[in-house]
Structures are given as structure tokens and as C-alpha cells.
Design an enzyme around this catalytic site. Sequence first.
Site, PDB file in Angstrom:
ATOM      1  N   HIS A 150      45.595  40.461  35.555  1.00 52.16           N
ATOM      2  CA  HIS A 150      46.564  41.549  35.408  1.00 52.16           C
ATOM      3  C   HIS A 150      47.588  41.573  36.545  1.00 52.16           C
ATOM      4  O   HIS A 150      48.626  42.219  36.426  1.00 52.16           O
ATOM      5  CB  HIS A 150      45.857  42.907  35.285  1.00 52.16           C
ATOM      6  CG  HIS A 150      45.282  43.441  36.549  1.00 52.16           C
ATOM      7  ND1 HIS A 150      43.938  43.353  36.864  1.00 52.16           N
ATOM      8  CD2 HIS A 150      45.847  44.105  37.588  1.00 52.16           C
ATOM      9  CE1 HIS A 150      43.718  43.941  38.022  1.00 52.16           C
ATOM     10  NE2 HIS A 150      44.861  44.408  38.496  1.00 52.16           N
ATOM     11  N   ASP A 161      39.581  38.886  33.263  1.00 52.15           N
ATOM     12  CA  ASP A 161      40.642  39.327  34.171  1.00 52.15           C
ATOM     13  C   ASP A 161      40.748  38.394  35.378  1.00 52.15           C
ATOM     14  O   ASP A 161      40.883  38.848  36.515  1.00 52.15           O
ATOM     15  CB  ASP A 161      40.425  40.773  34.624  1.00 52.15           C
ATOM     16  CG  ASP A 161      41.655  41.357  35.315  1.00 52.15           C
ATOM     17  OD1 ASP A 161      42.764  40.874  35.040  1.00 52.15           O
ATOM     18  OD2 ASP A 161      41.503  42.268  36.138  1.00 52.15           O
ATOM     19  N   SER A 220      43.611  44.385  44.017  1.00 54.91           N
ATOM     20  CA  SER A 220      43.228  43.586  42.859  1.00 54.91           C
ATOM     21  C   SER A 220      43.330  42.096  43.151  1.00 54.91           C
ATOM     22  O   SER A 220      44.361  41.613  43.621  1.00 54.91           O
ATOM     23  CB  SER A 220      44.119  43.922  41.664  1.00 54.91           C
ATOM     24  OG  SER A 220      43.889  45.235  41.230  1.00 54.91           O
TER      25      SER A 220
END
Length: 480
Positions: free
Chosen positions: A117, A147, A221
Site C-alpha cells: 500500500h 500487503d 508502514s
Amino acid sequence: MFSIKRMMAATAATALLGWQSLGMAQELPDFTDLVEEVSPAVVNISTSRAVTRSPVAGGPGMPDLEGMPPIFREFFEHGFPQGPQGQQQPRQQQPSPQSLGSGFILSKDGYVLTNNHVIEGADEIFVRLSDRREMVAKLVGADPRSDLALLKIEADEDLPSVRIGKSSDMKPGEWVLAIGSPFGFDYSVTAGIVSAKGRSLPTENYVPFIQTDVAINPGNSGGPLLNLDGEVIGINSQIFTRSGGFMGLSFAIPADVAMDVVAQLKKTGAVQRGWLGVVVQEINKDLAESFGLPKPAGALVAQIMPGGPADEGGLQVGDVILEFNGQEINMSSDLPHAVGRVRPGEEASVVVMRDKKRRRLELEVGALPEDDSVAAAAEPSEQAPSKASNRLGVVVAELTEKQREAMDVPAGIIVREVRQGPAAMVGLRAGDVITSLDNKQIESAEQFEKITEALPTNRSVSMRVVRQGRASYITFRLAD
């Protein structure tokens, strides 16, 4: 004299507590060496996307903006897609601040791992090293389901890299550390403990996430989650939040899963996972009693995809999967984790509870399709409905051949009306299809009425219901 003794005892106790506190402080981990060792291999990732420049004032179709209030002028400046001569303006590369994240260098030759992402939809990906050098990265491959995204950068010399640990060895309560760029603050370090393992999230049930209380925020992230040996045991991916910021629940992709994904991305640029072709549900106390289980454990097979691996391997609706390839299945969420790790085409051993007896099956695992959703629709029945059952309070009718094909059910009856009674209390609705009752397959409305009349009292009774193409079991009890 008494007061002096009490004072001496209090002083001794205070000294003892002080020494204990000092001992506890000395036992707390010192992360400084770990951070110095790993930080050079942590990177900052940003992206750019091609966007269309706003049209210039005065172009065709553009109103006169002179004297217009600012709020309306801004609307027109951003709302008209065409420039002079009705042509779009040239595309320009502009950074996308929403795509700022972290990553880490896997190997000295420049492979970098991050979250999918972080780079999804990017036209260009930029990797900034700890020494402030910035490089354009090539996307080797991405796996949206886990992901993860694998990047490659080129450098003249060997790059600093991380060491990979075994996430399966981690236990709840162990110290872990995260390094990343939350809100753009590069190389921020946060620490906490492993809160739980094997978590399934609503967005993804094929990844057994590591749950921690390490502070993770936007920008973290893709960054590494480290053990006290400085090894990467997870990739920080998601948080649970009601405020948009950290609330004590963060989730990391286990390193064991990530390294399997990396190996496949390097080889083919895509990832394949094992698939059984079943819809399963959790076993609760009432279902366990209904299926003859000693405790609520396992994955109840509520639906089987026709022609799928489970169908061809002999699994049946109503089976409770207790083990898969030697791994005990305690919760239904354990099954996708176990199946996903098996390579498509490999044989797997499955232990099920069927008719209150344990059975072992051998089947070949298939490949998880891109879209494994189940869809079916019910339509009004052309058959006359039965009377409402005196015991359940439900009006049912036979299924037409067209309905059987549309909902992919070999047999069953459709609910036409739900009146006051046990059926209403357990949430049965018009349009639901009942395929089994009290572990007996339903072939007709007449048979359904007979089974209903013979239902036992004061024990759990299971009913398999197909609603909008998805099957599940519900339980209820009939009073005397």
C-alpha cells in the site's frame, strides 16, 4: 523504643525496594546497540504519480475569474479538465505525500522490502538511504493479499542489510522494536512487546499477523519489527484505530510469511497460495454439542465449491476440520493460515470429525484464485409453500431446478415466511435456503416437516442455512 524499631524496619524495607527497583531497571533492555546496527539498512520510501496540470485561465469553456469570490474561483480552477484548444495540459510528475512510508534492505545487492500500500499506483518509487542518498527503485513484484512489495535499487558498493529471524519462535510478552518514519519523522524508534500471534484481520485472513503494542503511525508502514537480537521478525503493516493514530494495537506481517512471498516474487513476480475451496465458520459451544465435539474447536465446513480441491478430495459439508497437515485447528481462522502456506499441487492430510467420528483424508491443495468469493441469488419459488411448522414457526417451499443451479445447492427447501417462534428468534429470513436440520440433509418440504416434529428438546440442534450464496450453521434449542 517501639517507634525506633518501626523506623528502622521502614528504612530497611525502603532500601530493599530501592535495590529491587534498581535490579528491575538493570534488567530492562538497552536498545542503543541494536538501533545503531540496524538503522543503516532502514530506508524511507516516497512515490510520485503522473497528474494532469490545471488549465490556464481564459481557455475555452473557462469563465472569467476576475472579481469572482475565492471559493468559486478555486472551484473553477480545479473543476475544468480542458486547457487551451480543448487539449489536456502535459502530464507532470508530482510527489504523492500519501505514499510516504518505510522499508528495509534485504540484501547487499539492493533488494528492498516494503508494504504494497506504500507504493501502490506509483509511477516512480524513490528510496532514500540513511546517508541521505536517494535512488529510483524498480518494482520487482507486489502481493496485495499480504500487503508486501519487493523493490530493487542499484548501488556501486555493497549496501547495508538486515538479518532475518524466525517469527515462529517469537512468544507473546517478548520485547520488540520498530524503526520507521511516522508522520515524516525519519528513523524514529519505538518499542513494546508481542501482544499475540496468528491474528486474522477482516481485510485479510491468509496472513497470521503478529499483534504488538509498539507505537505505529502513518509512515511506519513497511518498516522492520525487530527482536532483541536485531533480527527482523515482522514487517509493520496496519493498526487498529478509532482516532486515525496509534491506540495500542499494531499488526506486523510475520517474517516467515514475508520471506516466502519474497522468494516467489523474485522467481515469478507473483505469489501463489494453497486453497481448499471451502467456506468455514467458528465452532461455538452449541455447535460443538450438536456435532459431538468434546469442546468448541475446529473449523466447520459450511460450504464447498463444486469442482474445488475439497470437493474432489472428499470433504463434505458438516465436516469439522480438526487438523491440517499436522497442525491443530483450534479456531476457524487457523485454517486459511495453514492452507495458504502449502504450495498448490501438494498433498495435504486433513483430520475431520464426521458423524461424530474422527476421519483422516488425503487431498491435493489447489491454487487460491484471484476472486474466491461465492455468489448466488435466490428467486421466488414456483412451488406452493407448506404450512407453518408448529414447532419452528416457518413457512417453507420446494426449490425449483433453476434455484438449485443458481445457488449451487443439490437439495434443500426455501423459506417463504417467518412467523413468531424459534425460527424468528435465531434470525431466519425469507429467502434463506435450509439444506440440513439436526445433521440430516433436507430433500423436501415434507421431510423437513417430519424432522421438525421429531426434534429433541433441551439440547442444541444445528441447521445449515444458505443466504445470498453463503452457507453457515446456526443452532437453537426447543423447550419442552
